[in-house]
Each structure stands twice: as C-alpha cells, then as structure tokens.
Design a protein around this motif. Structure first.
Motif, mmCIF file in Angstrom:
data_model
loop_
_atom_site.group_PDB
_atom_site.id
_atom_site.type_symbol
_atom_site.label_atom_id
_atom_site.label_comp_id
_atom_site.label_asym_id
_atom_site.label_seq_id
_atom_site.Cartn_x
_atom_site.Cartn_y
_atom_site.Cartn_z
ATOM 1 N N ALA A 11 -15.050 -101.003 73.021
ATOM 2 C CA ALA A 11 -13.809 -100.655 72.464
ATOM 3 C C ALA A 11 -14.143 -100.429 70.799
ATOM 4 O O ALA A 11 -13.285 -99.706 70.160
ATOM 5 C CB ALA A 11 -12.744 -101.770 72.423
ATOM 6 N N ARG B 40 -6.115 -100.608 72.505
ATOM 7 C CA ARG B 40 -7.106 -101.027 73.385
ATOM 8 C C ARG B 40 -8.044 -101.981 72.466
ATOM 9 O O ARG B 40 -8.173 -103.065 73.050
ATOM 10 C CB ARG B 40 -7.936 -99.898 73.881
ATOM 11 C CG ARG B 40 -9.184 -100.410 74.514
ATOM 12 C CD ARG B 40 -9.132 -100.263 76.200
ATOM 13 N NE ARG B 40 -10.263 -101.019 76.921
ATOM 14 C CZ ARG B 40 -10.447 -102.138 77.489
ATOM 15 N NH1 ARG B 40 -9.366 -102.776 77.857
ATOM 16 N NH2 ARG B 40 -11.599 -102.510 77.899
ATOM 17 N N GLU B 43 -6.300 -105.269 71.727
ATOM 18 C CA GLU B 43 -6.047 -106.128 73.005
ATOM 19 C C GLU B 43 -7.445 -106.806 73.580
ATOM 20 O O GLU B 43 -7.552 -108.078 73.508
ATOM 21 C CB GLU B 43 -5.838 -105.405 74.330
ATOM 22 C CG GLU B 43 -4.240 -105.158 74.088
ATOM 23 C CD GLU B 43 -4.067 -104.033 75.041
ATOM 24 O OE1 GLU B 43 -4.888 -103.691 76.192
ATOM 25 O OE2 GLU B 43 -3.305 -103.104 74.948
#
Lengths: 197, 197
Positions: A11, B40, B43
């Motif tokens: 990510a 994303r 999170e």
C-alpha cells in the motif's frame, strides 16, 4: 501468504517515488519507532482523501466549498493569477508577496489527451472575467510547450473580457551562472534585456 | 491556519527520508491521482499499527501470537539464526535458501543506551537453547562494533548450552572490485583465504 505487513508495504508504494525497498523501510520504521505517528497518519490520510475537494471558486484543493484564500476579505480581487497546479499556487504564495486571488487549472490544455478548456474549468474563469472585478490576469502557467499554448489561450480570453493579461518574467535565474543556463532561456533573456539605470 | 491538507503534509513527515518538500509532493499526488490508493493506505496503515505485534517465539513482527515461519512445520528446528532486525531476517529469507528458524533481537547490545540482554529477549533465547532442539546457532548480527560484541555474547551463550555457534563468512563481496573494498574487509578476506581446488 499476504500478511498485514506485506499489505502495508504494498500500500505504501502508492506514494510517488516509493519503490519496494523504500516501502519496506518505511513499514519497518513505523512499526519499530513510530506507531503513534503511523496511527495519526492513517487518520489524517483517511480524512483528507474523503473530505478534501476543490474550492468552487478557484478549483484549488479545499475542505470547504470556498478555500481560505478565496474567502479572505483581505485579498485583492482585482488581481487574478492562473496556475496549473496547487503546488504552483503554493510556491507563488510562499515565495512572493502576491496578495491577489488564484485560479487553479488542475492541468494544462492538451488536446491529444482530451484536455480542453472545459476540463480546465475555463467556462468558470470566463464568467469570472466577465464579472468585471478582475483587472489583471497574471498567467503563471509553466514555460513548457503546453503551458505556453495554455497561456496564449488565456491571454486571448482575458482580452475578450477587457482584462489585461500579464506573465511573470522569464530570464536568467538569480544566482544562476550564464554558462549553465539553457539556450532558450539565455536567448529569451537577451531579447528581453532592459536598460541599466 | 492548519487545514487538513497541511495536517496531511505534516503527518507524512513521519515517514523516514521524507522532508517538507517530498511530503507536499506526496499529498498532492494522492489528492490529484490516487484517492483510492490513499484511502487503502489509510486503512491498511491503521490496521497494521494496531494489530501487528511481535511473534512470541522469535520476536519478529507478526499479527498472530506465532509468526508464519515459527508456526511452519517444514522449517528445520535444529538451525536457529539470530538477526538484529526484521529487515535483516527478510533479506536472508529472500536471498538464501535457509530453511531453519530465526530469532530477531530487535536491536543489539548497547550498554550506553541501556540495551542489555534483557531488552533483546536473550532470556527467552537462552531458554530455547536449553530446550535441546537447536544444534547450530547462526549469529548473523551486523559486522559493526556493537554487532560484533553482540555476536561474541551470543556465541558464549550458545556454547554454555552445548550449541555450536557459527557466523556468515565475511570477505570481498561478489562482483566487488578489490580496489573499492574497504581495508578492514580486504584484510579480513586475506586472513581467511582458502586454498583453490
């Protein structure tokens, strides 16, 4: 296996200039030494991605319908400066004493990529120029081919509405050595030389 | 004013190697082009900061009490490799065909910084060596002053429990040119030269 750690490393690669190795270093750094900072980043990031939109007046990033600059009564509404990106706007704001308002194109004219006047919100800019308050349009697009084309378009638009278009000066950067200045800039600087007084 | 955008830029600076300018570039990049990726990241980051702890066996990062490597029945429990950091463990795992287990110190002996055997979990390591299953302790601490001191300590600890300590070979890196290898390494490589067969 795709553990939470691997997901985090993956990510992090969404960040510009961050490859596999840097992402790994960042993940370990946060886990080892910056849990609180990482937690805070997660919160602010989630809020920012969700709540930051565009100012309806200047198209800069803003979390409210009107950005702080546009909402400020102390800015000079006779001056309007057009820039390509929010980063350009910030650079001008930080470096100069400019007290007028801005209009952020969020791009530049690029017909091949399907970016025309509409995509840059130029209808809104035209309406603003027609409003009569703006007296000078400072066209601060980048000195690239597309930026120059955009500047030409904007200058025409300004003249159509009786607004004076202007452009920040090009030339040899302060502290720059002539030897290392690119030809185009040097040629332009010679053409635009001014008398010493 | 501390807008959400400014908070985001500030929060990004928690990342290693990220200063004011990079943080700004990252924030604009996410807002302009990677909203979903940013969401994303927020999170996964929140989950990772909260849920990733340490494996109770090897002290590596793990979201479960026992990490995947320690829990795997296919690893050779006779071999135990001690490393300083999770990044070192990952480097060995990715580069070598090592099939044994690991123990991650999460640091190195550094009395001046108050880091002693207890802080590195060496009581747990000693208990494991006393268990009798481990036959060889591969001491893969870094070849720094503190890493070497830690290696000595670990070798003694191993011998006390009848475990054979070993150390990865030092020498000229593959593909390295002698001219550019530091003196210490070159001197060590000469001292440890082996006969060509």
């Amino acid at each position: 296996m795709s553990s939470l750690l691997e997901q985090l490393i993956e990510a992090l690669r969404v960040l510009p200039g961050v490859g596999a190795k840097s992402a790994q270093r960042m993940a370990y750094h946060l886990l080892e030494r910056e849990r609180a900072g990482g937690q805070r980043l997660a919160e602010v990031l989630a809020a920012a991605m969700e709540r930051i939109g565009h100012c309806e007046r200047c198209r800069d990033f803003s979390e409210s319908p009107l950005c702080a600059t546009c909402a400020s009564p102390s800015r000079d509404a006779h001056l309007l400066c057009v820039v390509e990106t929010p980063a350009d706007r910030l650079a001008i704001e930080q470096a100069t004493g400019y007290r007028g308002l801005y209009f952020v194109l969020q791009g530049r004219l690029s017909p091949l990529d399907g970016i025309g006047p509409r995509e840059l919100g130029l209808d809104r800019l035209a309406a603003r120029l027609a409003g009569g308050e703006v007296q000078e349009l400072i066209v601060a697009t980048n000195p690239t081919v597309e930026g120059e084309a955009t500047a030409h378009y904007l200058a025409q638009l300004a003249r159509q509405h009786g607004v004076r278009p202007s452009r920040p000066a090009h030339g040899v950067p302060l502290g720059g050595e002539l030897e290392y200045v690119d030809r185009g800039t040097l040629s332009h600087a010679f053409g635009s030389r001014s008398e010493m007084v």
